[in-house]
Design a protein around this motif. Sequence first.
Motif, short mmCIF file in Angstrom:
data_model
loop_
_atom_site.label_atom_id
_atom_site.label_comp_id
_atom_site.label_asym_id
_atom_site.label_seq_id
_atom_site.Cartn_x
_atom_site.Cartn_y
_atom_site.Cartn_z
N PHE A 96 -79.31 49.98 57.92
CA PHE A 96 -78.26 50.20 58.90
C PHE A 96 -78.83 50.16 60.32
O PHE A 96 -78.27 49.54 61.22
N ALA A 97 -79.98 50.84 60.51
CA ALA A 97 -80.61 50.88 61.85
C ALA A 97 -81.01 49.48 62.28
O ALA A 97 -80.83 49.09 63.44
N THR A 135 -79.57 44.51 65.71
CA THR A 135 -79.31 43.07 65.78
C THR A 135 -77.89 42.79 66.27
O THR A 135 -77.47 41.65 66.35
N THR A 136 -77.13 43.84 66.57
CA THR A 136 -75.82 43.63 67.18
C THR A 136 -76.01 43.12 68.61
O THR A 136 -77.09 43.26 69.19
N ARG A 180 -82.03 40.81 70.26
CA ARG A 180 -80.57 40.98 70.29
C ARG A 180 -79.91 39.92 71.17
O ARG A 180 -80.36 39.64 72.29
N GLU A 181 -78.86 39.35 70.66
CA GLU A 181 -78.08 38.36 71.42
C GLU A 181 -77.43 39.05 72.60
O GLU A 181 -76.96 40.18 72.51
N ILE A 182 -77.41 38.35 73.73
CA ILE A 182 -76.89 38.93 74.97
C ILE A 182 -75.43 38.55 75.18
O ILE A 182 -75.06 37.38 75.11
N GLU A 183 -74.61 39.56 75.46
CA GLU A 183 -73.21 39.34 75.83
C GLU A 183 -73.01 39.90 77.23
O GLU A 183 -73.28 41.08 77.49
N GLY A 197 -85.41 46.50 70.78
CA GLY A 197 -84.01 46.30 71.16
C GLY A 197 -83.20 47.57 71.37
O GLY A 197 -81.99 47.51 71.59
N ASP A 198 -83.86 48.72 71.34
CA ASP A 198 -83.15 50.00 71.45
C ASP A 198 -83.24 50.55 72.88
O ASP A 198 -84.28 51.06 73.29
#
Length: 387
Positions: A19-20, A25-26, A65-68, A322-323
């Motif tokens: 889950f973490a 990866t969101t 992580r993909e950037i939005e 990524g955190d």
Amino acid sequence: MKFNQKKILVALTSLYVGFASAQNTTKLKVGLMLPYSGTYASLGNAIENGFQLYVKEQGGKIGGREIELVKVDDESEPSKATDNINKLIKRDNVDLVVGSVHSGVAMAMAKVAKDTGTLLIVPNAGADAITGPMCAKNIYRTSFTNWQPGFAMGEQAAKNGIKKVITVTWKYAAGEESVKGFKEGFEKNGGTISKELTVPFPNVEFQSLLTEIAAAKPDAVYAFFAGAGAVKFVKDYAAAGLNRSIPLYGPGFLTDGTLEAQGAAANGMLTTLHYADGLNNKRDAAFRLAYVKAYKMQPDVYAVQGYDAAQLLAIGLNATKGDVSKKAEFEDAILKAKIDSPRGTITISKSHNPIQDIYLREVVGKENKFKSVASKSLADPARGCNL
């Protein structure tokens, strides 16, 4: 029914780790709070271009992580800044905010970021207080303090034999702090400020100031303006004939991103900044080539600062997988890093401001050509910061 507690524990641990990992990866939501209209619109666009270029070079991901991007036009309006950044944090649920250009806007942003613990990366606004009394573990800057290029130009003017100077700026934090930095460097080396002239932001009616300068006949003028205001002031100064007898000095914002519009009026001007044309380092050559290919225009200092905002973010996120919530690890990685910037290698001070070379530049045609290093590895004094 018998339960194997060990197996259950292992299963739950695996579930948690999975889950973490999924959480990291969101998409990373980055709030871009920049001026996309008004006087500083071109600056905001250049910062976004630089930021986007670095992200694209990383394949669209930072720290895995993909950037939005969630964009807000701050309109260079301090009275709207608190509401704008709160909307990004509370309504849009961004993970961090990048912004802004106007120092008054950035000051309001820094207060909200400090109160909420939101990661804030400032890609331009040079308000001294952001990495001074308002400094915080979650606030970083990839540009400069207003003090830095001003102080360096004050030293240079005095070394050039200038004894008496009139300063002129918009009456707001950025201009006043730039003049203060210039004054410190200039007076420290024997110079005298004879008058300090101001005009309300974003007023561009300069005729009465130019008349006063002409009558006073100082050895030089130090001016702080940027964007459309810088274009108008430099052109008006030349049209009044003052550039033929009274040299016009300033921080690089006076001529960065404005030379196309200023034309011959800016030719020969000396400015100080942490970036210049003709630095001739490999990183800058690659950056400029990629920028021109992507945007069909030459980059300026604002594009560099946006690029380095993404680069700084990547250093922190790569260290924390990524955190963004791991503030101590994020900070530790950044304070240890030597950032390979197009401007040259920079480090980040304990107050989270760049320690960097400040260059003396001369306007030659449409370029701010490197002339010399005005101040080597100049660190802002960060007065009032207690990190």
